[in-house]
Design a protein around this motif. Structure first.
Motif, PDB file in Angstrom:
ATOM      1  N   UNK C 130      -4.433  -1.216  -9.228  1.00  0.00           N
ATOM      2  CA  UNK C 130      -4.770  -2.270  -8.637  1.00  0.00           C
ATOM      3  C   UNK C 130      -4.097  -2.605  -7.819  1.00  0.00           C
ATOM      4  N   UNK C 131      -2.890  -1.735  -7.358  1.00  0.00           N
ATOM      5  CA  UNK C 131      -2.196  -2.288  -6.203  1.00  0.00           C
ATOM      6  C   UNK C 131      -3.044  -1.996  -4.706  1.00  0.00           C
ATOM      7  N   UNK C 132      -2.820  -2.737  -3.892  1.00  0.00           N
ATOM      8  CA  UNK C 132      -3.290  -2.396  -2.518  1.00  0.00           C
ATOM      9  C   UNK C 132      -2.220  -1.585  -1.733  1.00  0.00           C
ATOM     10  N   UNK C 133      -2.627  -0.687  -0.691  1.00  0.00           N
ATOM     11  CA  UNK C 133      -1.733   0.200   0.044  1.00  0.00           C
ATOM     12  C   UNK C 133      -0.516  -0.453   0.518  1.00  0.00           C
ATOM     13  N   UNK C 134      -0.425  -1.719   1.169  1.00  0.00           N
ATOM     14  CA  UNK C 134       0.679  -2.249   1.560  1.00  0.00           C
ATOM     15  C   UNK C 134       1.646  -2.746   0.550  1.00  0.00           C
ATOM     16  N   UNK C 135       1.090  -2.512  -0.805  1.00  0.00           N
ATOM     17  CA  UNK C 135       2.066  -2.902  -2.000  1.00  0.00           C
ATOM     18  C   UNK C 135       2.714  -1.563  -2.357  1.00  0.00           C
ATOM     19  N   UNK C 136       2.287  -0.479  -1.955  1.00  0.00           N
ATOM     20  CA  UNK C 136       3.046   1.002  -2.491  1.00  0.00           C
ATOM     21  C   UNK C 136       4.083   1.323  -1.521  1.00  0.00           C
ATOM     22  N   UNK C 137       4.969   2.065  -2.036  1.00  0.00           N
ATOM     23  CA  UNK C 137       5.883   2.761  -1.234  1.00  0.00           C
ATOM     24  C   UNK C 137       5.439   4.140  -0.456  1.00  0.00           C
ATOM     25  N   UNK C 138       5.775   4.357   0.429  1.00  0.00           N
ATOM     26  CA  UNK C 138       5.023   5.681   1.269  1.00  0.00           C
ATOM     27  C   UNK C 138       4.783   6.865   0.391  1.00  0.00           C
ATOM     28  N   UNK C 139       5.976   7.013  -0.556  1.00  0.00           N
ATOM     29  CA  UNK C 139       5.558   8.449  -1.504  1.00  0.00           C
ATOM     30  C   UNK C 139       4.492   8.006  -2.190  1.00  0.00           C
ATOM     31  N   UNK C 140       4.325   6.687  -2.732  1.00  0.00           N
ATOM     32  CA  UNK C 140       3.119   6.328  -3.696  1.00  0.00           C
ATOM     33  C   UNK C 140       1.641   6.441  -2.767  1.00  0.00           C
ATOM     34  N   UNK C 141       1.959   6.023  -1.465  1.00  0.00           N
ATOM     35  CA  UNK C 141       0.757   6.092  -0.685  1.00  0.00           C
ATOM     36  C   UNK C 141       0.100   7.449  -0.654  1.00  0.00           C
ATOM     37  N   UNK C 142       0.959   8.424  -0.315  1.00  0.00           N
ATOM     38  CA  UNK C 142       0.624   9.652  -0.372  1.00  0.00           C
ATOM     39  C   UNK C 142       0.174  10.350  -1.411  1.00  0.00           C
ATOM     40  N   UNK C 143       0.527  10.016  -2.812  1.00  0.00           N
ATOM     41  CA  UNK C 143       0.153  10.478  -4.067  1.00  0.00           C
ATOM     42  C   UNK C 143      -1.486   9.979  -4.109  1.00  0.00           C
ATOM     43  N   UNK C 144      -1.716   8.776  -3.780  1.00  0.00           N
ATOM     44  CA  UNK C 144      -2.724   8.002  -3.877  1.00  0.00           C
ATOM     45  C   UNK C 144      -3.867   8.952  -2.828  1.00  0.00           C
ATOM     46  N   UNK C 145      -3.181   8.983  -1.689  1.00  0.00           N
ATOM     47  CA  UNK C 145      -4.271   9.993  -0.861  1.00  0.00           C
ATOM     48  C   UNK C 145      -4.440  11.341  -1.314  1.00  0.00           C
ATOM     49  N   UNK C 146      -3.526  11.915  -1.981  1.00  0.00           N
ATOM     50  CA  UNK C 146      -3.789  13.158  -2.775  1.00  0.00           C
ATOM     51  C   UNK C 146      -4.861  13.017  -3.745  1.00  0.00           C
ATOM     52  N   UNK C 147      -4.808  11.938  -4.638  1.00  0.00           N
ATOM     53  CA  UNK C 147      -5.769  11.681  -5.664  1.00  0.00           C
ATOM     54  C   UNK C 147      -7.090  11.690  -4.954  1.00  0.00           C
ATOM     55  N   UNK C 148      -7.070  10.927  -3.983  1.00  0.00           N
ATOM     56  CA  UNK C 148      -8.379  10.605  -3.074  1.00  0.00           C
ATOM     57  C   UNK C 148      -9.154  11.871  -2.863  1.00  0.00           C
ATOM     58  N   UNK C 149      -8.171  12.714  -2.185  1.00  0.00           N
ATOM     59  CA  UNK C 149      -8.705  13.838  -1.655  1.00  0.00           C
ATOM     60  C   UNK C 149      -9.264  14.669  -2.766  1.00  0.00           C
ATOM     61  N   UNK C 150      -8.716  14.764  -4.083  1.00  0.00           N
ATOM     62  CA  UNK C 150      -8.850  15.727  -4.885  1.00  0.00           C
ATOM     63  C   UNK C 150     -10.369  15.225  -5.945  1.00  0.00           C
ATOM     64  N   UNK C 151     -10.341  13.815  -5.616  1.00  0.00           N
ATOM     65  CA  UNK C 151     -11.403  13.275  -6.658  1.00  0.00           C
ATOM     66  C   UNK C 151     -12.720  13.708  -6.104  1.00  0.00           C
ATOM     67  N   UNK C 152     -13.221  14.205  -5.182  1.00  0.00           N
ATOM     68  CA  UNK C 152     -14.324  14.598  -4.855  1.00  0.00           C
ATOM     69  C   UNK C 152     -14.350  16.040  -5.211  1.00  0.00           C
ATOM     70  N   UNK C 153     -13.630  16.632  -6.114  1.00  0.00           N
ATOM     71  CA  UNK C 153     -13.595  18.252  -6.296  1.00  0.00           C
ATOM     72  C   UNK C 153     -13.863  18.926  -5.004  1.00  0.00           C
ATOM     73  N   UNK C 154     -13.066  19.008  -3.968  1.00  0.00           N
ATOM     74  CA  UNK C 154     -13.252  19.539  -2.735  1.00  0.00           C
ATOM     75  C   UNK C 154     -13.186  21.069  -2.964  1.00  0.00           C
ATOM     76  N   UNK C 155     -13.913  21.773  -2.272  1.00  0.00           N
ATOM     77  CA  UNK C 155     -14.069  23.281  -1.934  1.00  0.00           C
ATOM     78  C   UNK C 155     -12.662  23.714  -1.487  1.00  0.00           C
TER      79      UNK C 155
END
Lengths: 257, 301, 346
Positions: C130-155
């Motif tokens: 439930x945290x917003x990006x500005x409440x996350x550390x740089x490393x956490x932000x990149x983890x979320x970005x990774x999860x976001x990219x994987x969520x669409x089950x990309x080719x």
């Protein structure tokens, strides 16, 4: 792609028409010579013939320089101190210095008129002090942002650690690194002071802007010529500041690859 | 931009209480000049205005002036001024935002510089000179009027007047639109290219980007800018004075008249009550403006 | 999640006078992780953006499962991309960010939030959803970005220097985690980086790029031990440049006569490229050819810096066990442990 291509030019064209309408008209009007079609420099010659022109320009400059001096004396050391030793009071000071933005100038004028002691109200430098108040939300911001961009505390401690006295630390370390922020805040003060009308006229003083208004009663073309002159001067002035700040910003690296 | 800025923990403003021991005093003493300065030239005058507005002109405690400002002609002036503030904010914020958008996204670095310098001049020092320029353009003998006449449109054939509510709104556009550009541009500039790219990569159309990301991000800044524009037009004095010939009642002009002593002396404190009224309305707009701007700065790095 | 083949067929791209890509040719097998490594400005990011559809190509094509997708717009490509930094939508919390791609694919709210929750758990951030990006550390932000990219089950998963803005410690951890996830999901991945350690440690193959061209694409092992060009040799790992004399395919260096690996150079003065761990340093009073300057103890191994008589500085990496006597000032003999060496211009 075609629509994108014309978006910027057409927007600029609209802006130019918007700006040219009053500016072009005023410039044309200021060259009118009595009649409706003859043009001359009469209005500008008239201005230069007025003793008041240089007199009030002088008054405005004097008061503006007074405001600049007070800013240099009070604002600059305060913000530097906040960054060096009193970090925890920064939010409070930021709040206090923003308050003049919340109060309409008209309201502050009536307050100054009824509260400030007679001795001060009979001295024109009263205005310099008030201009500093009006400019404070902007000057504080400019200084605060400028000093946040550099580790003022660390470099000052380094200078002190290397044996510099406070005086030497200020002259050779602090002053050079905060110079840009200070210059920007002083220009802001100067610009605001030179153009201030509301407070000046409500406190019954005469400066360049209020003189222009009084000229309009007797010579509207003269007043219009003065308006053209002062806006053109203001634009050149702020454009010079823009160039100054651009130089300091272009040092920052941009992007990668 | 280094990792330290990202990993920074947000620290709320430290509490200002705490023991005032000798060291603390040493830190505070250099802050005294600015506090005294603000106190004497700003807080003290405003306090006097506030206190006096609850006094009769004989100096006794009284609500008379506070009651007076809710009646005509002052009531009408407040209505006019609020109306002027709203109309001016609406007519300036939308074109200003669109213009800022085009310049920020399509313009070159140097064009953005020029626009920001020009906006700075018009927003801050425009007032009186602008009013006179409009007289030159749209007065009865104005250049624009004469050109239009040659083209077959006599502006003054009807009951057009530059010195009307509409006239004031049009002239105010010339410092309000630049003001909008100044305060709204940072928000547009803060919309990062990465967000467009990421949204597109995740399957969003440009329209969906604006609907779910772009507009929600810009809306608070737009609302804040709107409030600032309202406060600016509501409180403007210089242009209004140069433009009206006493035919439109506006609060700043009425305060000006009371200060100038054009009205009988027994209304001296009515001016202060009006000023308090102005401060209250201005604060209602400006305080949310400052809060929203502060919060928006979180992503506008 | 079916794995897909990605082919980059001779794509070229110019920006004004700058050639960003010159007939780039790469084929990535299903489930493979390929890194593009190169100095900044070599065109690797442009290549990645062309694959994502965020940049157009002047010529050449991109094939996915054999189908030409060059003209397909970015939002119809189904590729998950992780950007360098700051790519999370600041107005959405972590879970909404991860669910964004599914929202665009019209997945019902309940389902997409549940799926986003699962992915956040996968990257170890289920408590921060439930945290917003500005409440996350740089490393956490990149983890979320990774999860976001994987969520669409990309080719294809596209990583654009996703670790470069992070601290060293966080970087190393996240690197391993990316590889773990990629292997378990079997997602074909293209990873752009300028950090060779990053590229070498988690990739199946690494493509080294320079000036818009692919210099070599091979396994990290091959790249290190059998660099195809001198650029690859000096960009990947450390190389000593030792003076030598080339005569008809043989090079004389440090008194040894070795085979030259690239023989298109003219006879005469050349530089032999030798890895530090292929240089042996021994104490020698009778026929020394160098002198020890410093010795740094690195644990199991030690680094010895020597100076040859002609002033050339040579670095050697050897077991600490065998280097105990090599103190500064000691005269020593340097030897190359190979029979073949790569040579370069003077």
């Amino acid at each position: 792609m075609k629509i994108r291509g014309i978006l910027l030019p057409s927007t600029l064209l609209a802006a130019i028409i918007f700006i040219t309408l009053p500016f072009g008209s005023a410039t044309e009007f200021s060259f009118r010579d009595g009649g409706k079609t003859k043009h001359s420099l009469a209005a500008y010659r008239w201005i230069l013939a007025q003793e008041d022109f240089l007199h009030y320009l002088g008054v405005s400059l004097r008061l503006a320089l007074g405001a600049v001096f007070i800013t240099l004396l009070i604002m600059v050391p305060t913000v530097a101190w906040l960054h060096l030793r009193a970090q925890k009071y920064r939010p409070l000071m930021e709040f206090l210095t923003l308050l003049p933005l919340v109060v309409p100038v008209v309201a502050l004028s009536i307050g100054a008129q009824s509260a400030l002691p007679e001795a001060l109200q009979s001295n024109e430098y009263e205005l310099s002090f008030m201009y500093v108040i009006l400019a404070m939300p902007y000057t504080y911001r400019a200084l605060d942002i400028g000093m946040s961009a550099i580790p003022l505390k660390t470099i000052t401690e380094a200078a002190r650690g290397l044996g510099a006295s406070w005086i030497k630390a200020i002259t050779f370390v602090i002053a050079p690194v905060i110079r840009n922020a200070v210059v920007a805040s002083l220009f802001l003060t100067l610009a605001l002071s030179l153009g201030e009308f509301t407070l000046t006229s409500l406190l019954h003083w005469d400066t360049f802007p209020t003189w222009v208004t009084s000229v309009s009663q007797q010579n509207i073309i003269g007043a219009i010529a003065l308006s053209v002159f002062s806006l053109a001067a203001a634009f050149l002035f702020l454009f010079a500041i823009g160039l100054l700040t651009m130089r300091s910003k272009s040092d920052l690296p941009e992007g990668q690859e | 931009m280094t990792s330290t800025t990202q990993d920074r923990v947000v620290i709320k403003g430290a509490p200002l209480r705490g023991t005032l021991d000798r060291q603390n005093l040493g830190v505070l003493v250099p802050l005294l000049p600015i506090v005294l300065f603000l106190g004497f030239f700003f807080f003290f005058p405003m306090a006097v205005v506030f206190v006096d507005s609850f006094k009769s002109n004989e100096g006794n405690w009284s609500m008379i002036n506070m009651v007076t400002i809710f009646h005509d002609p002052y009531r009408m002036a407040f209505i006019n001024s609020i109306k002027l503030g709203l109309v001016s904010a609406i007519t300036a914020s939308i074109p200003g935002a669109l213009f800022a958008y085009v310049i920020e996204t399509k313009g070159s670095q140097s064009l953005r510089r020029i626009v920001s310098s020009l906006s700075g001049v018009l927003a801050n020092t425009g007032g009186v000179p602008l009013a006179f320029m409009f007289v030159a353009a749209f007065g009865a003998e104005g250049s624009a009027v004469m050109i239009l006449k040659k083209l077959g449109w006599d502006l003054y054939a009807g009951n057009f007047s530059l010195f009307s509510f509409t006239g004031i709104v049009v002239v105010y556009l010339y410092f309000q639109i630049p003001l909008m550009i100044i305060v709204f541009s940072p928000a547009i500039h803060g919309i990062r290219k990465e967000w467009r790219d990421a949204s597109q990569n995740l399957g969003a159309t440009p329209l969906q980007f604006w609907r779910f990301i772009g507009l929600p991000l810009l809306l608070p800044s737009f609302a804040a800018s709107f409030l600032l524009l309202f406060a600016s037009a509501f409180a403007a004095y210089a242009t209004a004075r140069a433009m009206t010939v006493g035919n439109i009642a506006l609060v700043p002009l009425q305060i000006g008249n009371l200060v100038d002593g054009n009205v009988s002396i027994n209304q001296a404190n009515a001016g202060k009550a009006l000023a308090v009224g102005m401060v209250v309305i201005s604060a209602i707009a400006m305080i949310p403006y400052l809060i929203i701007q502060r919060r928006a700065r979180r992503w506008q790095t | 999640m079916s794995s897909a083949t990605l082919e980059i067929n001779g794509i070229s791209r110019r920006f004004g006078d700058v050639v960003a890509l010159n007939k780039l040719e790469i084929k990535i097998e299903p489930g493979e992780l390929v890194a593009l490594l190169g100095p900044s400005g070599c065109g690797k990011t442009t290549a990645l953006r062309i694959v994502a559809g965020l940049e157009s190509t002047d010529s050449g094509s991109v094939l996915l499962r054999g189908a030409d997708i060059t003209k397909v717009s970015a939002n119809h490509r189904n590729m998950g991309m992780v950007f360098q930094a700051y790519s999370l939508f600041p107005n959405l919390n972590a879970q909404e960010n991860v669910a964004f791609g599914l929202q665009m694919r019209k997945v019902a709210k309940g389902n997409r939030l549940a799926k986003a929750g699962e992915l956040l758990e996968l990257v170890g951030l289920n408590t921060q959803s439930k945290r917003f990006p500005h409440q996350l550390s740089g490393g956490q932000q990149q983890r979320v970005a990774l999860a976001r990219a994987l969520a669409v089950e990309p080719d294809v998963l596209l990583l654009d220097e996703p670790l470069s803005a992070l601290d060293a410690q966080v970087r190393a951890n996240l690197r391993e985690e990316i590889r773990r996830l990629q292997l378990s999901l079997g997602t074909t991945t293209l990873f752009v980086t300028h950090d060779q350690e990053e590229a070498m440690s988690i990739s199946d193959r690494v493509g080294v790029m320079n000036h818009g061209r692919l210099e070599q694409i091979a396994s990290p092992d091959t790249l290190y031990n059998k660099p195809a060009t001198t650029f690859v040799a000096s960009f990947v790992g450390l190389m000593n440049r030792l003076p030598g004399i080339l005569t008809n395919g043989k090079v004389e260096v440090l008194g040894q006569n070795l085979s030259a690996l690239s023989s298109d150079l003219a006879n005469g003065q050349v530089k032999a490229l030798v890895r530090p761990e292929r240089i042996n340093v021994t104490q020698d009073q009778s026929t020394p050819n160098a002198r020890v300057i410093t010795r740094s103890f690195l644990g199991a191994s030690s680094r010895i810096i020597c100076e040859m008589h002609d002033g050339t500085i040579v670095q050697s990496l050897m077991t600490s066990h065998g280097s105990g006597m090599l103190n500064p000032g000691e005269t020593v003999k340097l030897e190359i442990a190979d029979l073949e060496v790569l040579i370069a211009h003077e």
